[in-house]
Design an enzyme around this catalytic site. Structure first.
Site, mmCIF file in Angstrom:
data_model
loop_
_atom_site.group_PDB
_atom_site.id
_atom_site.type_symbol
_atom_site.label_atom_id
_atom_site.label_comp_id
_atom_site.label_asym_id
_atom_site.label_seq_id
_atom_site.Cartn_x
_atom_site.Cartn_y
_atom_site.Cartn_z
ATOM 1 N N TYR A 88 0.849 -1.196 0.000
ATOM 2 C CA TYR A 88 0.000 0.000 0.000
ATOM 3 C C TYR A 88 0.883 1.244 0.000
ATOM 4 O O TYR A 88 1.993 1.253 0.515
ATOM 5 C CB TYR A 88 -1.030 -0.001 1.127
ATOM 6 C CG TYR A 88 -0.583 -0.161 2.561
ATOM 7 C CD1 TYR A 88 0.135 0.831 3.214
ATOM 8 C CD2 TYR A 88 -0.975 -1.277 3.301
ATOM 9 C CE1 TYR A 88 0.482 0.714 4.552
ATOM 10 C CE2 TYR A 88 -0.627 -1.417 4.642
ATOM 11 C CZ TYR A 88 0.100 -0.405 5.261
ATOM 12 O OH TYR A 88 0.438 -0.534 6.584
ATOM 13 N N CYS A 89 0.384 2.279 -0.659
ATOM 14 C CA CYS A 89 1.108 3.542 -0.878
ATOM 15 C C CYS A 89 2.520 3.302 -1.420
ATOM 16 O O CYS A 89 3.507 3.739 -0.822
ATOM 17 C CB CYS A 89 1.160 4.361 0.405
ATOM 18 S SG CYS A 89 1.536 6.124 0.126
ATOM 19 N N PRO A 90 2.641 2.609 -2.568
ATOM 20 C CA PRO A 90 3.972 2.342 -3.107
ATOM 21 C C PRO A 90 4.646 3.612 -3.616
ATOM 22 O O PRO A 90 3.985 4.546 -4.078
ATOM 23 C CB PRO A 90 3.686 1.373 -4.258
ATOM 24 C CG PRO A 90 2.279 1.695 -4.684
ATOM 25 C CD PRO A 90 1.563 2.082 -3.420
ATOM 26 N N LYS A 92 8.347 -4.723 2.298
ATOM 27 C CA LYS A 92 8.302 -3.328 2.725
ATOM 28 C C LYS A 92 8.045 -3.185 4.223
ATOM 29 O O LYS A 92 7.176 -3.836 4.785
ATOM 30 C CB LYS A 92 7.192 -2.601 1.943
ATOM 31 C CG LYS A 92 7.052 -1.115 2.255
ATOM 32 C CD LYS A 92 6.062 -0.490 1.295
ATOM 33 C CE LYS A 92 5.753 0.956 1.634
ATOM 34 N NZ LYS A 92 4.860 1.568 0.635
#
Length: 286
Positions: free
Chosen positions: A148-150, A161
């Protein structure tokens, strides 16, 4: 790696905003309003600042998330997790914040030097790398697409991550902000955001890119390093880097300028959320 950080000058002083009065912590929008106030303070006083904060469980949306074609359904889907939500005052996409996530901001005045975007990200990457240099695992910076939110400066260990970095500029100052998943249930965090997009898109293609969130590509610092960490442990490690570089860390006060800018920022955040989000029960401020 040495103990010093090449962008820090021995003898400099950083103000540290860590243990802050409850007036700056009780409102859901408080961390974002305070961050803006501290960026202004850094610029006006030519004073670098460190800001640490954690929150109760929240889904923090980016402004792009408000473009989801089925936004109301997406937000309603969060009710099964009992996570309140808000939209922050910057770009990017949704992340989770809770007691196991450390939010840490480096704030620099830009009176004499304007940082490039990449240099700002590099500074944060260096700090996190060096804070954990006693472990053999490398902390890398590159995009993890299915997180999420790369972003280009996702921080990861062995391809999974652990953190994301963002920036914000205001009135002569810049903030480099990181959320670091220290401990807790990262699989659940990722599943919450996956649910948000599943219900918000329903397979629809849009001109905005939203990630296909795969929980297995994300983890916590604790799990990645196979070592028990608390948020306090991580804060101590970060602070010790500055002290070893002969940087004075001074506990900050809240002058009238910060108080005034904070209240202004809180009002702006309130207006933003009322304007950009459908007014469902979970989106009420407080």
């Amino acid at each position: 790696m040495t103990d010093s950080l090449d962008f820090l000058t021995a003898g400099n002083e950083f103000l540290v905003y860590d243990k802050v009065p409850s007036i700056y912590t009780t409102h859901r929008y408080a961390p974002f309003a305070l961050t803006d106030a501290l960026i202004k303070e850094a610029g006006e006083k030519n004073q670098p600042i460190l800001h640490f904060w954690t929150t109760e469980p929240y889904v923090i949306l980016g402004m792009m998330d408000t473009k989801l074609p089925f936004l109301t359904e997406a937000l309603e889907s969060l009710s099964s997790f009992s996570y309140p939500y808000l939209v922050r005052n910057s770009g990017g996409l949704a992340v989770i914040s809770d007691e196991g996530v450390l939010n840490f901001t480096l704030i620099f005045p830009e009176k004499d030097e304007r940082l490039s975007i990449n240099e700002g990200y590099d500074r944060m990457h260096q700090i996190i790398q060096k804070a954990f240099k006693d472990f053999p695992e490398q902390i890398d910076a590159y995009e993890i697409p299915d997180s999420y939110c790369p972003g280009d400066y996702d921080l990861s260990i062995n391809g999974r991550k652990i953190a994301g970095i963002a920036q914000r500029r205001l009135n002569g100052g810049i903030a480099i902000m990181i959320y670091l998943s220290v401990n807790g249930d990262q699989k659940k965090r990722a599943e919450i955001i996956k649910t948000l997009y599943d219900h918000g898109l329903k397979g629809t293609e849009t001109k905005w890119h939203f990630p296909t969130v795969k929980p297995e590509v994300m983890t916590t610092l604790e799990h990645a390093l196979a070592h028990s960490f608390t948020v306090s442990d991580v804060k101590k490690r970060i602070k010790s880097l500055f002290l070893k570089a002969s940087i004075e860390l001074k506990e900050a006060t809240f002058p009238p300028s910060v108080q005034s800018d904070y209240m202004e920022g809180l009002e702006k955040m309130t207006k933003r959320n009322k304007k950009m989000l459908p007014q469902l029960p979970l989106s009420a401020g407080g």
